[in-house]
Design a protein around this motif. Structure first.
Motif, PDB file in Angstrom:
ATOM      1  N   GLY A 107      53.368  71.740  16.077  1.00  0.00           N
ATOM      2  CA  GLY A 107      53.844  70.586  16.825  1.00  0.00           C
ATOM      3  C   GLY A 107      52.813  69.485  16.874  1.00  0.00           C
ATOM      4  N   GLY A 108      53.235  68.259  16.557  1.00  0.00           N
ATOM      5  CA  GLY A 108      52.348  67.106  16.647  1.00  0.00           C
ATOM      6  C   GLY A 108      52.588  66.347  17.940  1.00  0.00           C
ATOM      7  N   ARG A 109      51.539  66.117  18.709  1.00  0.00           N
ATOM      8  CA  ARG A 109      51.658  65.291  19.900  1.00  0.00           C
ATOM      9  C   ARG A 109      52.121  63.885  19.527  1.00  0.00           C
ATOM     10  NH1 ARG A 109      46.801  63.993  22.103  1.00  0.00           N
ATOM     11  NH2 ARG A 109      47.796  63.547  24.092  1.00  0.00           N
ATOM     12  N   MET A 110      52.683  63.169  20.496  1.00  0.00           N
ATOM     13  CA  MET A 110      53.132  61.801  20.276  1.00  0.00           C
ATOM     14  C   MET A 110      52.514  60.895  21.353  1.00  0.00           C
ATOM     15  SD  MET A 110      57.134  62.307  19.189  1.00  0.00           S
ATOM     16  CE  MET A 110      57.694  62.254  20.900  1.00  0.00           C
TER      17      MET A 110
ATOM     18  N   LEU B  81      56.584  66.561  17.938  1.00  0.00           N
ATOM     19  CA  LEU B  81      57.378  66.565  16.714  1.00  0.00           C
ATOM     20  C   LEU B  81      56.882  67.707  15.839  1.00  0.00           C
ATOM     21  CD1 LEU B  81      59.627  65.105  15.162  1.00  0.00           C
ATOM     22  CD2 LEU B  81      57.854  63.758  14.021  1.00  0.00           C
ATOM     23  N   LEU B  82      57.734  68.698  15.645  1.00  0.00           N
ATOM     24  CA  LEU B  82      57.382  69.825  14.795  1.00  0.00           C
ATOM     25  C   LEU B  82      57.330  69.338  13.352  1.00  0.00           C
ATOM     26  CD1 LEU B  82      56.871  72.807  15.534  1.00  0.00           C
ATOM     27  CD2 LEU B  82      59.185  73.307  14.727  1.00  0.00           C
ATOM     28  N   MET B  83      56.211  69.606  12.672  1.00  0.00           N
ATOM     29  CA  MET B  83      56.021  69.116  11.304  1.00  0.00           C
ATOM     30  C   MET B  83      55.466  70.231  10.428  1.00  0.00           C
ATOM     31  SD  MET B  83      54.564  65.279  12.076  1.00  0.00           S
ATOM     32  CE  MET B  83      55.030  64.626  10.463  1.00  0.00           C
TER      33      MET B  83
ATOM     34  N   GLU C 236      58.103  51.847  11.415  1.00  0.00           N
ATOM     35  CA  GLU C 236      58.259  50.695  12.297  1.00  0.00           C
ATOM     36  C   GLU C 236      57.254  50.726  13.440  1.00  0.00           C
ATOM     37  OE1 GLU C 236      62.335  50.342  13.548  1.00  0.00           O
ATOM     38  OE2 GLU C 236      63.075  50.906  11.562  1.00  0.00           O
ATOM     39  N   LEU C 237      56.797  51.903  13.813  1.00  0.00           N
ATOM     40  CA  LEU C 237      55.756  52.086  14.815  1.00  0.00           C
ATOM     41  C   LEU C 237      54.708  53.046  14.250  1.00  0.00           C
ATOM     42  CD1 LEU C 237      57.856  52.615  18.103  1.00  0.00           C
ATOM     43  CD2 LEU C 237      56.581  50.557  17.449  1.00  0.00           C
ATOM     44  N   LYS C 238      53.503  52.981  14.788  1.00  0.00           N
ATOM     45  CA  LYS C 238      52.455  53.911  14.398  1.00  0.00           C
ATOM     46  C   LYS C 238      52.062  54.751  15.604  1.00  0.00           C
ATOM     47  CE  LYS C 238      50.378  51.264  10.630  1.00  0.00           C
ATOM     48  NZ  LYS C 238      49.118  50.655  10.106  1.00  0.00           N
ATOM     49  N   ASP C 239      51.907  56.043  15.383  1.00  0.00           N
ATOM     50  CA  ASP C 239      51.457  56.961  16.417  1.00  0.00           C
ATOM     51  C   ASP C 239      50.137  57.588  15.957  1.00  0.00           C
ATOM     52  OD1 ASP C 239      52.412  58.693  18.943  1.00  0.00           O
ATOM     53  OD2 ASP C 239      51.442  60.011  17.481  1.00  0.00           O
ATOM     54  N   PRO C 240      49.130  57.679  16.832  1.00  0.00           N
ATOM     55  CA  PRO C 240      47.827  58.199  16.409  1.00  0.00           C
ATOM     56  C   PRO C 240      47.874  59.584  15.781  1.00  0.00           C
ATOM     57  CG  PRO C 240      47.672  57.211  18.592  1.00  0.00           C
ATOM     58  CD  PRO C 240      49.124  57.263  18.248  1.00  0.00           C
ATOM     59  N   VAL C 241      48.803  60.424  16.236  1.00  0.00           N
ATOM     60  CA  VAL C 241      48.883  61.789  15.706  1.00  0.00           C
ATOM     61  C   VAL C 241      49.940  61.914  14.614  1.00  0.00           C
ATOM     62  CG1 VAL C 241      49.356  64.206  16.275  1.00  0.00           C
ATOM     63  CG2 VAL C 241      48.013  62.795  17.845  1.00  0.00           C
ATOM     64  N   ILE C 242      51.162  61.497  14.903  1.00  0.00           N
ATOM     65  CA  ILE C 242      52.257  61.692  13.949  1.00  0.00           C
ATOM     66  C   ILE C 242      52.001  60.939  12.647  1.00  0.00           C
ATOM     67  CG2 ILE C 242      54.731  61.485  13.557  1.00  0.00           C
ATOM     68  CD1 ILE C 242      53.868  63.553  15.693  1.00  0.00           C
ATOM     69  N   THR C 243      51.539  59.703  12.741  1.00  0.00           N
ATOM     70  CA  THR C 243      51.252  58.937  11.525  1.00  0.00           C
ATOM     71  C   THR C 243      50.142  59.600  10.719  1.00  0.00           C
ATOM     72  OG1 THR C 243      51.946  56.897  12.646  1.00  0.00           O
ATOM     73  CG2 THR C 243      50.656  56.665  10.638  1.00  0.00           C
TER      74      THR C 243
ATOM     75  N   LEU D 136      49.477  62.825  10.664  1.00  0.00           N
ATOM     76  CA  LEU D 136      50.036  64.020  10.039  1.00  0.00           C
ATOM     77  C   LEU D 136      50.882  63.653   8.820  1.00  0.00           C
ATOM     78  CD1 LEU D 136      51.032  66.105  13.206  1.00  0.00           C
ATOM     79  CD2 LEU D 136      49.071  66.461  11.690  1.00  0.00           C
ATOM     80  N   MET D 137      51.629  62.564   8.912  1.00  0.00           N
ATOM     81  CA  MET D 137      52.405  62.110   7.765  1.00  0.00           C
ATOM     82  C   MET D 137      51.487  61.769   6.594  1.00  0.00           C
ATOM     83  SD  MET D 137      55.138  59.682   9.768  1.00  0.00           S
ATOM     84  CE  MET D 137      55.865  59.002   8.270  1.00  0.00           C
ATOM     85  N   ARG D 138      50.410  61.060   6.882  1.00  0.00           N
ATOM     86  CA  ARG D 138      49.462  60.693   5.828  1.00  0.00           C
ATOM     87  C   ARG D 138      48.763  61.909   5.238  1.00  0.00           C
ATOM     88  NH1 ARG D 138      46.785  55.406   8.846  1.00  0.00           N
ATOM     89  NH2 ARG D 138      48.304  53.869   8.101  1.00  0.00           N
ATOM     90  N   SER D 139      48.769  63.002   5.992  1.00  0.00           N
ATOM     91  CA  SER D 139      48.128  64.240   5.527  1.00  0.00           C
ATOM     92  C   SER D 139      49.105  65.172   4.830  1.00  0.00           C
ATOM     93  CB  SER D 139      47.483  64.961   6.725  1.00  0.00           C
ATOM     94  OG  SER D 139      46.528  64.137   7.351  1.00  0.00           O
ATOM     95  N   GLY D 140      50.349  64.716   4.623  1.00  0.00           N
ATOM     96  CA  GLY D 140      51.307  65.503   3.858  1.00  0.00           C
ATOM     97  C   GLY D 140      52.336  66.265   4.656  1.00  0.00           C
ATOM     98  N   ARG D 141      52.296  66.166   5.990  1.00  0.00           N
ATOM     99  CA  ARG D 141      53.253  66.900   6.815  1.00  0.00           C
ATOM    100  C   ARG D 141      54.579  66.135   6.901  1.00  0.00           C
ATOM    101  NH1 ARG D 141      49.965  69.693  10.704  1.00  0.00           N
ATOM    102  NH2 ARG D 141      51.798  70.243  11.949  1.00  0.00           N
TER     103      ARG D 141
END
Length: 225
Positions: free
Chosen positions: A151-154, A211-213, A177-184, A186-191
């Motif tokens: 789970g990624g914090r938001m 957000l489960l990733m 459309e928005l950036k989140d310190p954790v979720i963004t 994780l996305m950049r890290s391949g999740r």
């Protein structure tokens, strides 16, 4: 066990990084990292203690990872193995991780569950979090596991929670459309996203959502679902 050396960059500054499994002599530094990474209002009782860290080494030392820069500990990642119930939308961090003690670790589990990841603020902007996640991905490949999940914090949700639901916030972050310190990160890290989990963690900034990733092992055919 895991050990890797490589160079990392912060502007024009180049440093030697070592990614390895953490040991008992690292415990005090790991606890201090937690204090720096998760300041109030993050609950103090969710920060590591020595008993939890000892339990990590007892149950799954392969998932106990840290990164040091020029000999100083700069961040850590803790993982455990779980079965296929790790992507349930009704689970929470406390239940899955046994409140961080990971006595719920399943030795035959095929999913590497991220219990925690944190980088000291003074060492951010060096992609150290990505290196720790890469180490987790490499563990998954080495042991022919199916995926990394967690789970990624938001924390960015606190700024817009009066104007949109958690679902809407997650959708906007995933759409760029928005950036989140954790979720963004994780996305950049391949999740990639699995689903939103309510009451995942006592986390005021995230509204208790996560957000489960996941990251799927590209070398395991049955992981391609």
């Amino acid at each position: 066990m895991y050990y890797k050396e490589q160079y990392v960059f912060k502007g024009e500054q180049i440093s030697k990084a070592v990614i390895r499994n953490y040991r008992e002599e690292d415990f005090e530094a790991l606890i201090n990292i937690q204090r720096e990474c998760f300041p109030p209002p993050f609950p103090d009782d969710l920060l590591w203690n020595r008993e939890q860290l000892s339990s990590h080494l007892a149950h799954y030392p392969e998932g106990a990872l840290c990164i040091e820069i020029e000999g100083e500990l700069a961040g850590s990642l803790t993982g455990m193995l779980v079965g296929d119930d790790g992507d349930s939308s009704s689970h929470n961090w406390e239940e899955v991780t046994d409140s961080g003690y990971i006595r719920t670790h399943e030795a035959e589990g095929k999913n590497f569950y991220i219990v925690d990841i944190g980088i000291r603020p003074s060492y951010r902007k060096m992609d150290l979090g990505k290196l720790l996640l890469q180490a987790a991905y490499e563990r998954v490949i080495e042991d022919r596991l199916e995926r990394v999940i967690g789970g990624g914090r938001m924390p960015g949700y606190k700024h817009v929670s009066n104007n949109m639901t958690a679902e809407q916030y997650a959708e906007k972050v995933l759409a760029g459309e928005l950036k989140d310190p954790v979720i963004t990160f994780l996305m950049r890290s391949g999740r990639t996203p699995v689903g939103l989990v309510k009451d995942y963690l006592d986390d005021e900034d995230s509204g208790n959502y996560a957000l489960l990733m996941e990251w799927k092992n590209p070398f395991v055919p049955h992981a391609r679902k």
